[in-house]
Write a protein that holds these residues in place. Sequence first.
Motif, mmCIF file in Angstrom:
data_model
loop_
_atom_site.group_PDB
_atom_site.id
_atom_site.type_symbol
_atom_site.label_atom_id
_atom_site.label_comp_id
_atom_site.label_asym_id
_atom_site.label_seq_id
_atom_site.Cartn_x
_atom_site.Cartn_y
_atom_site.Cartn_z
ATOM 1 N N ASP A 131 0.851 -1.181 0.000
ATOM 2 C CA ASP A 131 0.000 0.000 0.000
ATOM 3 C C ASP A 131 0.894 1.241 0.000
ATOM 4 N N LEU A 132 0.850 1.996 -1.096
ATOM 5 C CA LEU A 132 1.708 3.180 -1.198
ATOM 6 C C LEU A 132 1.381 4.217 -0.138
ATOM 7 N N GLU A 133 0.104 4.359 0.208
ATOM 8 C CA GLU A 133 -0.269 5.346 1.222
ATOM 9 C C GLU A 133 0.287 4.944 2.587
ATOM 10 N N GLU A 134 0.208 3.654 2.904
ATOM 11 C CA GLU A 134 0.748 3.179 4.180
ATOM 12 C C GLU A 134 2.254 3.390 4.232
ATOM 13 N N LEU A 135 2.934 3.072 3.132
ATOM 14 C CA LEU A 135 4.381 3.261 3.089
ATOM 15 C C LEU A 135 4.747 4.734 3.247
ATOM 16 N N ALA A 136 3.951 5.616 2.646
ATOM 17 C CA ALA A 136 4.223 7.049 2.749
ATOM 18 C C ALA A 136 4.106 7.528 4.192
ATOM 19 N N VAL A 137 3.124 6.982 4.938
ATOM 20 C CA VAL A 137 2.953 7.352 6.345
ATOM 21 C C VAL A 137 4.190 6.954 7.142
ATOM 22 N N TYR A 138 4.665 5.721 6.955
ATOM 23 C CA TYR A 138 5.844 5.264 7.687
ATOM 24 C C TYR A 138 7.103 5.994 7.219
ATOM 25 N N PHE A 139 7.178 6.290 5.931
ATOM 26 C CA PHE A 139 8.333 7.031 5.418
ATOM 27 C C PHE A 139 8.463 8.380 6.125
ATOM 28 N N ASN A 140 7.366 9.103 6.205
ATOM 29 C CA ASN A 140 7.399 10.426 6.844
ATOM 30 C C ASN A 140 7.675 10.321 8.343
ATOM 31 N N LEU A 141 7.139 9.285 8.984
ATOM 32 C CA LEU A 141 7.394 9.080 10.410
ATOM 33 C C LEU A 141 8.882 8.834 10.654
ATOM 34 N N PHE A 142 9.468 7.935 9.880
ATOM 35 C CA PHE A 142 10.890 7.634 10.050
ATOM 36 C C PHE A 142 11.754 8.832 9.670
ATOM 37 N N LEU A 143 11.356 9.539 8.618
ATOM 38 C CA LEU A 143 12.158 10.672 8.150
ATOM 39 C C LEU A 143 12.330 11.711 9.254
ATOM 40 N N ALA A 169 17.384 9.813 2.417
ATOM 41 C CA ALA A 169 16.004 9.685 1.950
ATOM 42 C C ALA A 169 15.889 9.973 0.459
ATOM 43 N N GLU A 170 15.097 9.167 -0.229
ATOM 44 C CA GLU A 170 14.729 9.430 -1.610
ATOM 45 C C GLU A 170 13.548 10.388 -1.605
ATOM 46 N N SER A 171 13.376 11.131 -2.680
ATOM 47 C CA SER A 171 12.159 11.924 -2.839
ATOM 48 C C SER A 171 10.992 10.962 -3.021
ATOM 49 N N ILE A 172 10.007 11.028 -2.144
ATOM 50 C CA ILE A 172 8.883 10.093 -2.224
ATOM 51 C C ILE A 172 8.104 10.271 -3.524
ATOM 52 N N GLU A 173 8.022 11.501 -4.015
ATOM 53 C CA GLU A 173 7.322 11.735 -5.275
ATOM 54 C C GLU A 173 8.045 11.059 -6.427
ATOM 55 N N ALA A 174 9.385 11.148 -6.436
ATOM 56 C CA ALA A 174 10.169 10.511 -7.497
ATOM 57 C C ALA A 174 10.043 8.999 -7.438
ATOM 58 N N TRP A 175 10.074 8.461 -6.191
ATOM 59 C CA TRP A 175 9.958 7.003 -6.063
ATOM 60 C C TRP A 175 8.613 6.522 -6.565
ATOM 61 N N GLU A 176 7.532 7.165 -6.129
ATOM 62 C CA GLU A 176 6.192 6.710 -6.493
ATOM 63 C C GLU A 176 5.948 6.852 -7.985
#
Length: 274
Positions: free
Chosen positions: A188-200, A260-267
Amino acid sequence: MAKKQYWNSEAKNKRWIKEGRGQGTGSDYKPWLTVRDVPSEGRSHRVFGHITQRTHHLLSDIELATFFLLQWRQTTTDIREQFPLDRALTLQISQQLGIAHPNSHNVDQYMSSDFVVDADEKGRPRIVIQVKSKDDFSKPRTIEKLEIERSYWREKEVPFFLVTENQVPTTVFENINLLYNHIGSSFDLEELAVYFNLFLKQLYQQDNLRIVDLCIQLDSAYGHEPGESLYQMKRLLALRYFHFDISIPFIKLRCADLTAESIEAWEEGWRVSN
């Protein structure tokens, strides 16, 4: 490791050339072979690369390990995998060497090199790498095809290197096995984005803390089941939301070791590749 047999008809070759396979550089490059084209005897991988900003097609764990090491190399500027060789030249070389050219169903096949790597290095701006399992060197036919490939790049005056599991640090394979069992077939990309921002946010605040200790803290702070944060971090690392030196044992990684990678670029890269 070793790749299963496949073959192309002339019609398929023409179609692939028209599609632009084996052409372009950087984000515009299209590999000659993809993970869908060549069934692998081991694990194949599609990995988004932060240098090229595109998805790379890697046909074995050894290729994946080599790719990660190339990405971490500070001078690397471009990586083109599954790079096709000029068939007219490989046919000429095979005739000169007295070695049968790869042929299937009476069609001379295009040969390919696993990696063509450009670098910001004076005197050696480009190298070529072929990745093989050490067991492949017991096969006479493998040696013959490697000699054609080696002669091809000698003709082009480009340094040619062979890489086996013996050249890849054990830690790299351990990290790959640790991380790539956590991707799963879907996510789930949305779930991954939530954890990405939390860890970041946490990475910048606690740069000397070990990743495993940070995950324990987050499980406690957010009421997660023990191990949930560690599981999500492994997924993010495997999917390249964060980059790190793959030669560092995972257990020793600290927050400061992650980029960190740019999340927009990754997605965007993930959507294009799928």
